[in-house]
Design an enzyme around this catalytic site. Structure first.
Site, PDB file in Angstrom:
ATOM      1  N   LYS A 112      -2.654   9.725 -12.958  1.00 46.62           N
ATOM      2  CA  LYS A 112      -3.406   9.921 -13.330  1.00 46.62           C
ATOM      3  C   LYS A 112      -4.762  10.329 -12.070  1.00 46.62           C
ATOM      4  O   LYS A 112      -4.623   9.579 -10.949  1.00 46.62           O
ATOM      5  CB  LYS A 112      -4.146   8.312 -14.494  1.00 46.62           C
ATOM      6  CG  LYS A 112      -5.334   8.757 -14.288  1.00 46.62           C
ATOM      7  CD  LYS A 112      -5.515   7.024 -14.874  1.00 46.62           C
ATOM      8  CE  LYS A 112      -5.711   6.148 -14.111  1.00 46.62           C
ATOM      9  NZ  LYS A 112      -6.162   4.887 -14.434  1.00 46.62           N
ATOM     10  N   ASP A 116      -1.080   5.703 -11.657  1.00 43.37           N
ATOM     11  CA  ASP A 116      -2.210   5.622 -12.640  1.00 43.37           C
ATOM     12  C   ASP A 116      -3.070   4.855 -11.221  1.00 43.37           C
ATOM     13  O   ASP A 116      -4.148   4.205 -11.700  1.00 43.37           O
ATOM     14  CB  ASP A 116      -1.770   4.517 -13.466  1.00 43.37           C
ATOM     15  CG  ASP A 116      -1.796   3.260 -13.295  1.00 43.37           C
ATOM     16  OD1 ASP A 116      -1.018   3.410 -12.247  1.00 43.37           O
ATOM     17  OD2 ASP A 116      -1.750   2.482 -14.495  1.00 43.37           O
ATOM     18  N   ASP A 143       1.031  -0.847   0.197  1.00 45.24           N
ATOM     19  CA  ASP A 143      -0.453  -0.056   0.174  1.00 45.24           C
ATOM     20  C   ASP A 143       0.797   1.126   0.275  1.00 45.24           C
ATOM     21  O   ASP A 143       1.699   1.595   0.589  1.00 45.24           O
ATOM     22  CB  ASP A 143      -1.367   0.341   1.260  1.00 45.24           C
ATOM     23  CG  ASP A 143      -1.945   1.080   1.176  1.00 45.24           C
ATOM     24  OD1 ASP A 143      -1.513   2.244   0.392  1.00 45.24           O
ATOM     25  OD2 ASP A 143      -2.865   0.762   2.197  1.00 45.24           O
TER      26      ASP A 143
HETATM   27  C1  SAM Z   1      -6.153   1.572 -12.864  1.00 45.69           C
HETATM   28  S1  SAM Z   1      -5.477   0.396 -11.699  1.00 45.69           S
HETATM   29  C2  SAM Z   1      -3.678   0.217 -12.677  1.00 45.69           C
HETATM   30  C3  SAM Z   1      -3.331  -0.838 -12.562  1.00 45.69           C
HETATM   31  C4  SAM Z   1      -1.679  -0.788 -13.636  1.00 45.69           C
HETATM   32  N1  SAM Z   1      -0.859  -0.095 -12.806  1.00 45.69           N
HETATM   33  C5  SAM Z   1      -1.908  -1.079 -15.123  1.00 45.69           C
HETATM   34  O1  SAM Z   1      -1.363  -0.543 -15.904  1.00 45.69           O
HETATM   35  O2  SAM Z   1      -2.805  -2.395 -14.920  1.00 45.69           O
HETATM   36  C6  SAM Z   1      -4.618   1.078 -11.075  1.00 45.69           C
HETATM   37  C7  SAM Z   1      -3.900   0.664  -9.792  1.00 45.69           C
HETATM   38  O3  SAM Z   1      -4.282   1.232  -8.409  1.00 45.69           O
HETATM   39  C8  SAM Z   1      -4.132   0.267  -7.483  1.00 45.69           C
HETATM   40  N2  SAM Z   1      -4.334   0.597  -6.174  1.00 45.69           N
HETATM   41  C9  SAM Z   1      -4.933   1.850  -5.234  1.00 45.69           C
HETATM   42  N3  SAM Z   1      -4.967   1.678  -4.481  1.00 45.69           N
HETATM   43  C10 SAM Z   1      -3.560   1.922  -4.088  1.00 45.69           C
HETATM   44  C11 SAM Z   1      -2.494   2.027  -3.340  1.00 45.69           C
HETATM   45  N4  SAM Z   1      -2.864   2.091  -2.071  1.00 45.69           N
HETATM   46  N5  SAM Z   1      -1.703   1.356  -2.949  1.00 45.69           N
HETATM   47  C12 SAM Z   1      -0.659   1.062  -4.026  1.00 45.69           C
HETATM   48  N6  SAM Z   1      -1.974   0.500  -5.480  1.00 45.69           N
HETATM   49  C13 SAM Z   1      -2.319   1.078  -4.754  1.00 45.69           C
HETATM   50  C14 SAM Z   1      -5.248  -0.825  -7.301  1.00 45.69           C
HETATM   51  O4  SAM Z   1      -4.479  -2.159  -6.570  1.00 45.69           O
HETATM   52  C15 SAM Z   1      -5.077  -1.269  -9.032  1.00 45.69           C
HETATM   53  O5  SAM Z   1      -4.384  -2.175  -9.739  1.00 45.69           O
END
Ligand code: SAM
Length: 151
Positions: A101, A61, A37
């Protein structure tokens, strides 16, 4: 990650973090992907360690899991924007760039204003991949003025 890996080349390094594991794993030698996280300070330490110091470019993103309840989704997006703002202070080197993003939410304008105080230029960039009518847009902030404690 694959695009970033190509962009930095064999002498560069790309370190990513996501709550979910990349499946199948990436095989590029210049890529390290962590599961965690990004709001967790221990994860920030792991990122710095894997990078070997501060980085030139921070890409985000990250997006919340949308529930369809506008207030809840806005709050989750705002939380991520604050997390990326904090990460830029902790990870970016002076002169570095941030590409993020974001989903339009009440906090987005204030977030953009705060970036303007910390980077030389901040502008919205469009992606061909963004669907018409989507709430998402990309912000490119260039030339970070240098780390400063948010406390
Ligand atoms: C739009 S997806 C993009 C996933 C990946 N980068 C891709 O291109 O396929 C958004 C991502 O943000 C991640 N995310 C959301 N909150 C997060 C956090 N607190 N720490 C790390 N990742 C997080 C989610 O797990 C998700 O996979």
């Amino acid at each position: 990650m694959e695009e970033a890996s190509r962009a930095v080349g064999a002498r560069g390094r790309v370190v990513g973090v996501d709550l979910a594991e990349i499946d199948p794993p990436l095989e590029q030698k210049n890529v390290v992907s962590l599961v965690g996280d990004m709001t967790d300070s221990a994860v920030v330490e792991r990122l710095l360690e894997a990078l070997g110091g501060r980085c030139n470019v921070l890409l985000s993103d990250a997006a919340p899991k949308l529930t369809g309840v506008r207030e809840r989704d806005d709050a989750a997006e705002e939380y991520l924007l604050l997390a990326v703002e904090s990460l830029s202070e902790e990870l970016l080197e002076t002169g570095g760039d941030l590409l993020i993003k974001l989903l339009e939410c009440p906090e987005a304008q204030a977030f953009q204003q705060r970036l303007r105080a910390r980077f030389s230029t901040v502008k919205t960039v469009k992606s061909a991949a963004t669907r018409k009518g989507s709430r998402e847009r990309y912000l490119l902030a260039r030339d970070f003025s240098g780390p400063e404690s948010l406390e």
